[in-house]
Design a protein around this motif. Structure first.
Motif, short mmCIF file in Angstrom:
data_model
loop_
_atom_site.label_atom_id
_atom_site.label_comp_id
_atom_site.label_asym_id
_atom_site.label_seq_id
_atom_site.Cartn_x
_atom_site.Cartn_y
_atom_site.Cartn_z
N GLU A 1 -4.96 2.05 2.89
CA GLU A 1 -3.67 1.39 3.11
C GLU A 1 -3.67 0.37 4.25
N PRO A 2 -4.27 0.65 5.41
CA PRO A 2 -4.27 -0.38 6.46
C PRO A 2 -5.03 -1.64 6.06
N VAL A 3 -6.09 -1.48 5.28
CA VAL A 3 -6.83 -2.65 4.79
C VAL A 3 -5.91 -3.47 3.90
N MET A 4 -5.25 -2.80 2.96
CA MET A 4 -4.34 -3.51 2.05
C MET A 4 -3.18 -4.14 2.82
N GLN A 5 -2.70 -3.44 3.83
CA GLN A 5 -1.58 -3.98 4.61
C GLN A 5 -1.97 -5.27 5.32
N SER A 6 -3.19 -5.33 5.83
CA SER A 6 -3.62 -6.56 6.52
C SER A 6 -3.66 -7.74 5.54
N TYR A 7 -4.07 -7.50 4.31
CA TYR A 7 -4.09 -8.57 3.31
C TYR A 7 -2.67 -8.90 2.84
N THR A 8 -1.80 -7.91 2.80
CA THR A 8 -0.40 -8.16 2.44
C THR A 8 0.26 -9.04 3.50
N ASP A 9 -0.01 -8.73 4.76
CA ASP A 9 0.56 -9.52 5.86
C ASP A 9 0.08 -10.97 5.81
N ALA A 10 -1.14 -11.18 5.33
CA ALA A 10 -1.73 -12.52 5.30
C ALA A 10 -1.47 -13.27 4.00
N THR A 11 -0.87 -12.60 3.01
CA THR A 11 -0.72 -13.21 1.68
C THR A 11 0.73 -13.14 1.23
N ASP A 12 1.45 -14.26 1.40
CA ASP A 12 2.83 -14.31 0.93
C ASP A 12 2.88 -14.05 -0.57
N GLY A 13 3.85 -13.24 -0.98
CA GLY A 13 4.01 -12.94 -2.40
C GLY A 13 3.21 -11.74 -2.86
N SER A 14 2.56 -11.04 -1.93
CA SER A 14 1.81 -9.84 -2.30
C SER A 14 2.55 -8.61 -1.80
N CYS A 15 2.22 -7.46 -2.38
CA CYS A 15 2.84 -6.21 -1.95
C CYS A 15 1.93 -5.04 -2.29
N ILE A 16 2.24 -3.90 -1.71
CA ILE A 16 1.49 -2.67 -1.97
C ILE A 16 2.38 -1.73 -2.77
N GLU A 17 1.81 -1.14 -3.81
CA GLU A 17 2.51 -0.13 -4.59
C GLU A 17 1.79 1.20 -4.36
N ARG A 18 2.50 2.16 -3.80
CA ARG A 18 1.93 3.48 -3.55
C ARG A 18 2.30 4.40 -4.71
N LYS A 19 1.29 4.96 -5.33
CA LYS A 19 1.51 5.92 -6.41
C LYS A 19 1.11 7.29 -5.90
N GLU A 20 1.30 8.31 -6.72
CA GLU A 20 0.91 9.65 -6.31
C GLU A 20 -0.60 9.79 -6.23
N SER A 21 -1.32 9.09 -7.13
CA SER A 21 -2.77 9.26 -7.19
C SER A 21 -3.54 7.98 -6.88
N ALA A 22 -2.85 6.91 -6.57
CA ALA A 22 -3.54 5.63 -6.36
C ALA A 22 -2.71 4.75 -5.44
N ILE A 23 -3.36 3.69 -4.99
CA ILE A 23 -2.66 2.68 -4.21
C ILE A 23 -3.09 1.32 -4.77
N VAL A 24 -2.12 0.44 -4.98
CA VAL A 24 -2.37 -0.83 -5.66
C VAL A 24 -1.84 -1.98 -4.82
N TRP A 25 -2.67 -3.00 -4.67
CA TRP A 25 -2.24 -4.24 -4.02
C TRP A 25 -1.99 -5.25 -5.13
N GLN A 26 -0.77 -5.79 -5.17
CA GLN A 26 -0.39 -6.75 -6.21
C GLN A 26 -0.18 -8.12 -5.58
N TYR A 27 -0.67 -9.14 -6.25
CA TYR A 27 -0.47 -10.50 -5.74
C TYR A 27 0.07 -11.45 -6.81
N ARG A 28 0.88 -10.91 -7.71
CA ARG A 28 1.47 -11.74 -8.77
C ARG A 28 2.34 -12.87 -8.22
#
Length: 157
Positions: A85-112
């Motif tokens: 999650e912290p790795v994904m968060q750093s890319y989310t902070d640096a990438t406008d229009g991206s977000c993190i989706e937390r699931k019960e069994s996975a974590i997804v970084w979306q940049y649509r």
């Protein structure tokens, strides 16, 4: 603001009707396999009594509406999420229009919603970064259409 293409859309009444017809036939066993979570699938397909559901790409399974969800994985240790999650968060902070989706069994970084070229470049860099950080964890790191996903490894891998 939520990007238009990431808004969750439930199935239409026509789709529900067709699924009920197919799954209501005693000669059929009908399943929907989705990357969505149990909560969304339960809500969307609640009118379908005999429809089987596989949430989070099969991590959770329910044979029909009246049954409980089953966990279909041997993995129950999700400590790796605290590394990813912290790795994904750093890319989310640096990438406008991206977000993190937390699931019960996975974590997804979306940049649509991000600039496509920059988002793709960030995804490629993040994939390498996550593979290094999670090298000793029982997970797979995959990229897909405008996403990078970390989830438990499939059995036998």
């Amino acid at each position: 603001m939520i990007p238009q293409n990431s808004i969750i859309k439930s199935p239409s009444a026509e789709v529900i009707s067709i699924l009920n017809k197919i799954s209501g036939d005693p000669n059929n066993t009908t399943f929907i396999v989705s990357g969505r979570g149990r909560e969304s699938l339960t809500k969307w397909f609640s009118p379908c009594r005999k429809l089987g559901l596989a949430a989070e790409h099969g991590y959770f399974l329910r044979w029909e509406r009246e049954q409980e969800w089953e966990v279909c994985s041997q993995s129950s240790d999700f400590g790796w999420m605290h590394l990813a999650e912290p790795v994904m968060q750093s890319y989310t902070d640096a990438t406008d229009g991206s977000c993190i989706e937390r699931k019960e069994s996975a974590i997804v970084w979306q940049y649509r919603g991000a600039d496509s070229g920059f988002g793709f470049s960030q995804a490629k860099e993040m994939l390498d970064h996550l593979e290094c950080v999670l090298a000793n964890e029982p997970v797979s790191v995959k990229n897909g259409q405008h996403i990078v996903e970390v989830k438990p490894q499939a059995r036998g891998h």
